[in-house]
Structure formats: C-alpha cells, structure tokens
Design a protein around this motif. Structure first.
Motif, PDB file in Angstrom:
ATOM      1  N   TYR A  20       0.866  -1.190   0.000  1.00 40.46           N
ATOM      2  CA  TYR A  20       0.000   0.000   0.000  1.00 40.46           C
ATOM      3  C   TYR A  20       0.895   1.230   0.000  1.00 40.46           C
ATOM      4  CZ  TYR A  20      -3.148   3.701   1.512  1.00 40.46           C
ATOM      5  OH  TYR A  20      -3.861   4.874   1.583  1.00 40.46           O
ATOM      6  N   LYS A  63      -4.127   5.090  12.355  1.00 40.30           N
ATOM      7  CA  LYS A  63      -5.416   4.838  11.696  1.00 40.30           C
ATOM      8  C   LYS A  63      -5.217   3.865  10.520  1.00 40.30           C
ATOM      9  CE  LYS A  63      -9.125   7.862  10.586  1.00 40.30           C
ATOM     10  NZ  LYS A  63      -9.570   9.202  10.227  1.00 40.30           N
ATOM     11  N   LEU A  64      -4.150   4.131   9.776  1.00 37.54           N
ATOM     12  CA  LEU A  64      -3.824   3.245   8.659  1.00 37.54           C
ATOM     13  C   LEU A  64      -3.486   1.840   9.183  1.00 37.54           C
ATOM     14  CD1 LEU A  64      -3.162   2.685   5.669  1.00 37.54           C
ATOM     15  CD2 LEU A  64      -0.886   3.702   6.066  1.00 37.54           C
ATOM     16  N   ARG A  67      -6.486  -0.215   9.602  1.00 37.08           N
ATOM     17  CA  ARG A  67      -6.983  -0.693   8.297  1.00 37.08           C
ATOM     18  C   ARG A  67      -6.169  -1.874   7.801  1.00 37.08           C
ATOM     19  NH1 ARG A  67      -6.768   3.723   3.778  1.00 37.08           N
ATOM     20  NH2 ARG A  67      -7.061   2.061   2.269  1.00 37.08           N
ATOM     21  N   VAL A  68      -4.845  -1.719   7.861  1.00 37.02           N
ATOM     22  CA  VAL A  68      -3.949  -2.771   7.363  1.00 37.02           C
ATOM     23  C   VAL A  68      -4.120  -4.041   8.203  1.00 37.02           C
ATOM     24  CG1 VAL A  68      -1.519  -3.404   7.002  1.00 37.02           C
ATOM     25  CG2 VAL A  68      -2.284  -1.097   6.426  1.00 37.02           C
ATOM     26  N   LYS A  70      -6.722  -5.073   9.878  1.00 33.12           N
ATOM     27  CA  LYS A  70      -7.996  -5.748   9.582  1.00 33.12           C
ATOM     28  C   LYS A  70      -7.916  -6.492   8.247  1.00 33.12           C
ATOM     29  CE  LYS A  70     -11.058  -2.887  12.357  1.00 33.12           C
ATOM     30  NZ  LYS A  70     -12.004  -1.776  12.391  1.00 33.12           N
ATOM     31  N   HIS A  71      -7.248  -5.851   7.291  1.00 32.85           N
ATOM     32  CA  HIS A  71      -7.050  -6.491   5.985  1.00 32.85           C
ATOM     33  C   HIS A  71      -6.211  -7.761   6.134  1.00 32.85           C
ATOM     34  CE1 HIS A  71      -6.290  -6.890   1.707  1.00 32.85           C
ATOM     35  NE2 HIS A  71      -4.987  -6.864   1.938  1.00 32.85           N
TER      36      HIS A  71
END
Ligand code: 5GP
Ligand code: ZN
Length: 134
Positions: A20, A63-64, A67-68, A70-71
């Motif tokens: 990413y 915050k990122l 996201r990462v 959870k992915h």
C-alpha cells in the motif's frame, strides 16, 4: 536522509514489496520477517523515532495500521497480531526511520515478544506514577 535504508526504499532507490502507498505512507513487507506476512508501515517523511514524529502524522499512521491489520486478519485468516515499535538502539531499533511492525501470529509459531516482569510494591508504583503524571 542520505544514509537511511527506508528513505531509499521510499525514494525507489532500493526495491521493496509494497502492499500500500499514498502521499504520506508506504506499507511494505519486512525483508527479514519474524513471521510470514510481517508488515512495516513507514511515514514517507523521515522521523527517527517516536520522540521526533509529528503527532498528527502518528495519528494518521495508526489509523492506517488499523486498516492494514484488519485487511491482514481477513486475507491471512489471522486470530492474533503483535504491533511492535522500537525507539533507540537500546530498545532494539536498527533502522532509525520511524516504523511500525505488524506481526501476524499463527498457532504454535516461534515469535517471542516477551519480557521478565518486575514485582514492584504499591509504593514503588506510586512513586513512578507521581513522576510520570501528565
Ligand atoms: P527495527 O529493528 O529497527 O525495529 O526494525 C527494522 C526492520 O527493518 C527489521 O525487521 C528488518 O528486518 C527490516 N529491514 C531491514 N532492512 C530492510 C530492507 O532493506 N527492506 C525491508 N523491506 N526491510 C528491511
Ligand atoms: Zn529515513
């Protein structure tokens, strides 16, 4: 920073397995991972460590990280993960460009993120609390 490996990765001078990227962050696979799927989140701007990083940047980075994480949980089928973030050589930091480790944990793996626990008295805890109160 001329001699920073992560600045070179961010600048494209050294290749990396990138998963990413946006204006502010790059998310790569650790080249010498502790486990399969060990990810590093790097701010593109060079900050040596937690003591230097801008608070707002750190907030967006975390915050990122959510996201990462959870992915990763979804695609790797994880049940567990350690976040590790070393600051200073004494704390095990080897690349002095702020980065957050996301380390997937699998059943019976051999990753160790452990320390011996001190058995402090209530007085000792109170002393530290008084010193650290913000
Ligand atoms: P630290 O010990 O500073 O917290 O973590 C530095 C991490 O960077 C280590 O886990 C190490 O494996 C990783 N690393 C070192 N050199 C490279 C590299 O050239 N590419 C990538 N992708 N990771 C690296
Ligand atoms: Zn750097």
């Amino acid at each position: 920073m001329d001699n920073c490996i992560f600045c070179k990765i961010i600048g494209g001078e050294i290749p990396s397995a990138t998963i990413y990227e946006d204006d502010e962050f790059k998310v790569i696979l650790d080249r010498f991972p502790s486990n399969i799927g060990h990810v590093l989140i790097l701010p593109k701007k060079h900050y040596a460590d937690i003591f230097e990083i801008d608070e707002e940047v750190a907030g967006r980075l975390f915050k990122l990280a959510v996201r990462v994480a959870k992915h990763m949980k979804e695609v790797l089928g994880l049940e567990a993960m350690n976040l590790v973030q070393n600051n200073g050589t004494m704390a095990g930091q080897t690349v002095h460009h702020f980065h957050l480790h996301l380390i997937p944990r699998y059943k019976d793996d051999e990753v160790s993120v452990k320390w011996e626990q001190l058995d402090l008295t209530d007085e000792q805890i109170a002393e530290v609390q008084a010193k650290l109160k913000l």
